[in-house]
Design an enzyme around this catalytic site. Structure first.
Site, PDB file in Angstrom:
ATOM      1  N   CYS A   7      13.922  43.874  52.579  1.00 36.15           N
ATOM      2  CA  CYS A   7      12.556  43.584  52.124  1.00 36.15           C
ATOM      3  C   CYS A   7      12.366  42.120  51.723  1.00 36.15           C
ATOM      4  CB  CYS A   7      12.186  44.489  50.960  1.00 36.15           C
ATOM      5  SG  CYS A   7      12.326  46.228  51.346  1.00 36.15           S
ATOM      6  N   ASN A  12       5.191  50.682  51.931  1.00 34.44           N
ATOM      7  CA  ASN A  12       6.225  49.648  51.843  1.00 34.44           C
ATOM      8  C   ASN A  12       6.559  49.175  53.253  1.00 34.44           C
ATOM      9  OD1 ASN A  12       8.519  48.112  51.579  1.00 34.44           O
ATOM     10  ND2 ASN A  12       9.622  49.564  50.285  1.00 34.44           N
ATOM     11  N   HIS A  47       6.674  41.936  46.198  1.00 33.51           N
ATOM     12  CA  HIS A  47       6.970  42.893  47.267  1.00 33.51           C
ATOM     13  C   HIS A  47       6.253  44.206  46.957  1.00 33.51           C
ATOM     14  CE1 HIS A  47       8.817  45.448  50.109  1.00 33.51           C
ATOM     15  NE2 HIS A  47       9.638  46.028  49.259  1.00 33.51           N
TER      16      HIS A  47
END
Ligand code: ACO
Length: 322
Positions: free
Chosen positions: A113, A279, A249
């Site tokens: 990520c 996500n 994030h």
């Protein structure tokens, strides 16, 4: 002194949208559970024949247009992704070919990520060294192709997309500071169990899945994202109140809220897209940036902190004046 500055942004999401109601038909879950535990309401999911490079090219075209340049101006391509089209050649070269560019360096970075933050940090070094005049930096994933759609603990979390920026040299920052970190001791908390040198040929299609200890990841994510932001602010003698926007994030709304609370930052100053995107791993920060630039919240001259955290664990931040 040469600094780097973001000259344009873009994003692209696959057309197909999967709502929480759609997931209720696949696994034993509910819209209520997903909303309250994660904040996700819908996510975009690539079709079988859509490739990560396809999403990247569309996001890149939008960023190129926004920056007022042409593809021929680009002299570096760096892509953060965990879900490239092929094992090799690297996805940046595939994007390069699809954009009709030839000859410039093109490579990808795998930091889960945190991929986009790693890619942008690397690009900043190229620009500061005077080697690059116009870079295309992308964070992109088709992570849904790694998902076990029978595993309700992970399949409700993720989505696909690509975010891109054009980065150019400037006399003033631009990018003020970058901080990267990693600690491999956390590998067991979040990983995908198959790779080139591990069981690739033993695995049948669909019999592997993301292994995640959600609770543990949650705790480390909140702590680390708070620390990452504090390190960036302290290193530059900047008070949190001077920040115009935090772009964290987008893994889980509760992680974002807890991070903001830890920092003492009101949610009005935090860009949140997890409800619409899920996500999207390395794509989450550049897509959130593009959303807020295009809807007019983020304006030129504002002070922005972008930060991410992902499998590894890896983490990082970019503090910039937009
Ligand atoms: N629908 C309904 N029930 C579910 C679902 C679902 N989709 N998933 C799990 N449950 C159940 C569990 O089985 C459990 O049931 P039990 O109490 O009978 O055993 C119950 O819900 C609670 O499960 P928990 O795992 O304790 O739920 P939690 O509140 O921790 O939320 C979540 C889980 C959303 C995964 C959370 O831990 C989280 O977001 N963690 C961070 C992980 C993350 O973001 N990973 C993404 C990659 S890493 C990154 O990007 C930073």
């Amino acid at each position: 002194m040469i600094y780097s500055k973001i000259a344009g942004t873009g994003r692209y999401l696959p057309e197909r949208i999967m709502t929480n109601a759609d997931l209720e038909k696949i696994v034993d879950t509910s819209d209520e559970w997903i909303r309250t535990r994660t904040g996700v309401e819908r996510r975009h999911v690539a079709t079988e024949d859509q490739l990560t490079s396809d999403l990247c090219v569309e996001a890149a075209k939008n960023a190129i247009e926004d920056a007022g340049i042409t593809a021929e101006d680009i002299d570096l391509i760096v892509v953060g992704t965990t879900s490239p089209d092929l094992i090799f050649p690297n996805i940046a070269t595939i994007i390069q070919e699809k954009l009709g560019i030839h000859g410039c360096p093109a490579f990808s970075i795998e930091a889960a990520c945190t991929g986009f933050i790693y890619a942008l940090t690397t690009t900043d070094k190229f620009i500061r060294a005077g080697e690059t005049k116009c870079a295309l930096v992308i964070g992109a994933e088709i992570i849904t192709k790694l998902i076990d759609w029978t595993d309700r603990t992970t399949c409700v979390l993720f989505g696909d997309g690509a975010g891109a920026v054009i980065v150019k040299p400037a006399d003033e920052p631009g990018i003020i500071s970058t901080h990267l970190g990693a600690d491999g001791k956390y590998k067991e908390l979040l990983y995908y169990p198959v790779g080139v040198s591990k069981d690739l040929y033993k695995a049948g299609v669909g019999d592997s899945r993301i292994i995640m200890s959600g609770n543990e990841v949650f705790k480390v994510a909140v702590k680390t994202l708070g620390n990452v932001a504090t390190i960036a602010l302290e290193a530059n003698g900047i008070d949190k109140d001077d920040l115009d926007w935090l772009i964290p994030h987008q893994a889980n709304l509760r992680i974002i809220q807890a991070t903001a609370k830890r920092l003492g930052l009101p949610m009005e100053k935090v860009i949140v897209t997890v409800q619409d995107h899920g996500n999207t791993s390395a794509a989450s920060v550049p897509m959130a940036l593009d959303v807020a630039v295009r809807d007019g919240r983020i304006k030129r001259g504002q002070l922005i902190l972008m930060e991410a955290f992902g499998g590894g664990f890896t983490w990082g931040s970019v503090l910039m004046r937009f």
